[in-house]
Design a protein around this motif. Structure first.
Motif, PDB file in Angstrom:
ATOM      1  N   ARG A 239       1.050  -1.558  -0.147  1.00 18.45           N
ATOM      2  CA  ARG A 239       0.229  -0.011  -0.180  1.00 18.45           C
ATOM      3  C   ARG A 239       0.303   0.912  -0.259  1.00 18.45           C
ATOM      4  O   ARG A 239       0.626   2.034  -0.789  1.00 18.45           O
ATOM      5  CB  ARG A 239      -0.932  -0.012   0.748  1.00 18.45           C
ATOM      6  N   LEU A 240       2.391   1.381   0.554  1.00 21.02           N
ATOM      7  CA  LEU A 240       2.923   2.312   0.930  1.00 21.02           C
ATOM      8  C   LEU A 240       3.519   2.480  -0.665  1.00 21.02           C
ATOM      9  O   LEU A 240       3.328   3.963  -1.173  1.00 21.02           O
ATOM     10  CB  LEU A 240       3.848   2.446   1.984  1.00 21.02           C
ATOM     11  N   THR A 241       4.636   1.424  -1.139  1.00 21.57           N
ATOM     12  CA  THR A 241       4.575   1.890  -2.420  1.00 21.57           C
ATOM     13  C   THR A 241       3.942   2.521  -3.645  1.00 21.57           C
ATOM     14  O   THR A 241       3.873   2.795  -4.540  1.00 21.57           O
ATOM     15  CB  THR A 241       5.552   0.311  -2.892  1.00 21.57           C
ATOM     16  N   GLU A 242       2.735   1.839  -3.710  1.00 20.68           N
ATOM     17  CA  GLU A 242       1.528   1.738  -4.583  1.00 20.68           C
ATOM     18  C   GLU A 242       0.778   3.490  -4.168  1.00 20.68           C
ATOM     19  O   GLU A 242       1.152   3.814  -5.355  1.00 20.68           O
ATOM     20  CB  GLU A 242       0.599   0.797  -4.332  1.00 20.68           C
ATOM     21  N   ARG A 243       0.694   3.593  -3.271  1.00 18.11           N
ATOM     22  CA  ARG A 243       0.669   5.475  -2.554  1.00 18.11           C
ATOM     23  C   ARG A 243       2.076   6.330  -3.748  1.00 18.11           C
ATOM     24  O   ARG A 243       1.548   7.379  -3.880  1.00 18.11           O
ATOM     25  CB  ARG A 243       0.189   5.433  -1.648  1.00 18.11           C
ATOM     26  N   VAL A 244       2.826   5.787  -2.464  1.00 19.29           N
ATOM     27  CA  VAL A 244       4.043   6.651  -2.991  1.00 19.29           C
ATOM     28  C   VAL A 244       4.721   6.938  -4.280  1.00 19.29           C
ATOM     29  O   VAL A 244       5.320   7.930  -5.160  1.00 19.29           O
ATOM     30  CB  VAL A 244       4.865   6.652  -2.065  1.00 19.29           C
ATOM     31  N   GLY A 245       4.800   5.632  -4.658  1.00 19.55           N
ATOM     32  CA  GLY A 245       5.216   5.420  -5.935  1.00 19.55           C
ATOM     33  C   GLY A 245       7.097   4.567  -5.889  1.00 19.55           C
ATOM     34  O   GLY A 245       7.938   4.832  -5.354  1.00 19.55           O
TER      35      GLY A 245
END
Length: 174
Positions: A168-174
């Motif tokens: 979720r973190l990497t999906e949101r932050v990129g």
């Protein structure tokens, strides 16, 4: 080990959101299940975790590990400790859109961050499920945790829950 992951949508109280609980037996409960009995299991906090008050009369938490008592916040002046910490991290937070806060405690640091940086987005990771449970029983964190800029809250160290949190973190932050 008990792990919970609370997935939030903007403007919703996380405690009423999707709760995923992993118990030692490997049984798992998601949003469609009755989590009441499972959440009661989390309430069985070991005696080594205690709610105390600091000398400035603020709620604090203590952990007794190996006969040594450790406090989550200063036992003398919690407000001053949070102010010093905020001053130390402000330069790092200034130029980013997302902030990862490791450790929620009683929310004092998170509240200070949100007040100083109201437009930042926050992911919170609290590795200790018992500490989280004690915190939400010691203080009403519902308003703080339902702040529109909190985009993720993960509690516990279960491998699957951590993977979901990182995804979720990497999906949101990129």
């Amino acid at each position: 080990m008990i792990c919970i992951s609370i997935h939030m949508e903007r403007g919703h109280c996380p405690l009423a959101g999707l709760v995923t609980v992993t118990l030692p037996s490997g049984h798992r409960s998601g949003s469609g299940a009755d989590t009441g009995p499972i959440l009661k299991e989390i309430e069985r906090i070991p005696d080594s975790y205690q709610v105390v008050h600091s000398r400035d009369n603020r709620v604090n938490l203590s952990l007794n590990r190996d006969g040594r008592v450790n406090y989550i916040y200063s036992n003398y002046n919690t407000e001053r400790e949070v102010a010093i910490w905020l001053e130390q991290v402000s330069d790092k937070v200034l130029d980013v859109e997302y902030v990862l806060l490791v450790g929620l405690g009683l929310g004092y640091h998170l509240k200070a961050l949100i007040e100083k940086f109201p437009h930042k987005k926050f992911f919170i990771f609290e590795p200790d499920a018992y500490l989280f449970s004690l915190s939400i029983h010691a203080c009403d964190l519902s308003e703080l945790l339902s702040h529109q800029n909190i985009v993720g809250l993960t509690v516990g160290t279960n491998e699957q829950i951590l993977k979901e949190f990182i995804d979720r973190l990497t999906e949101r932050v990129g």
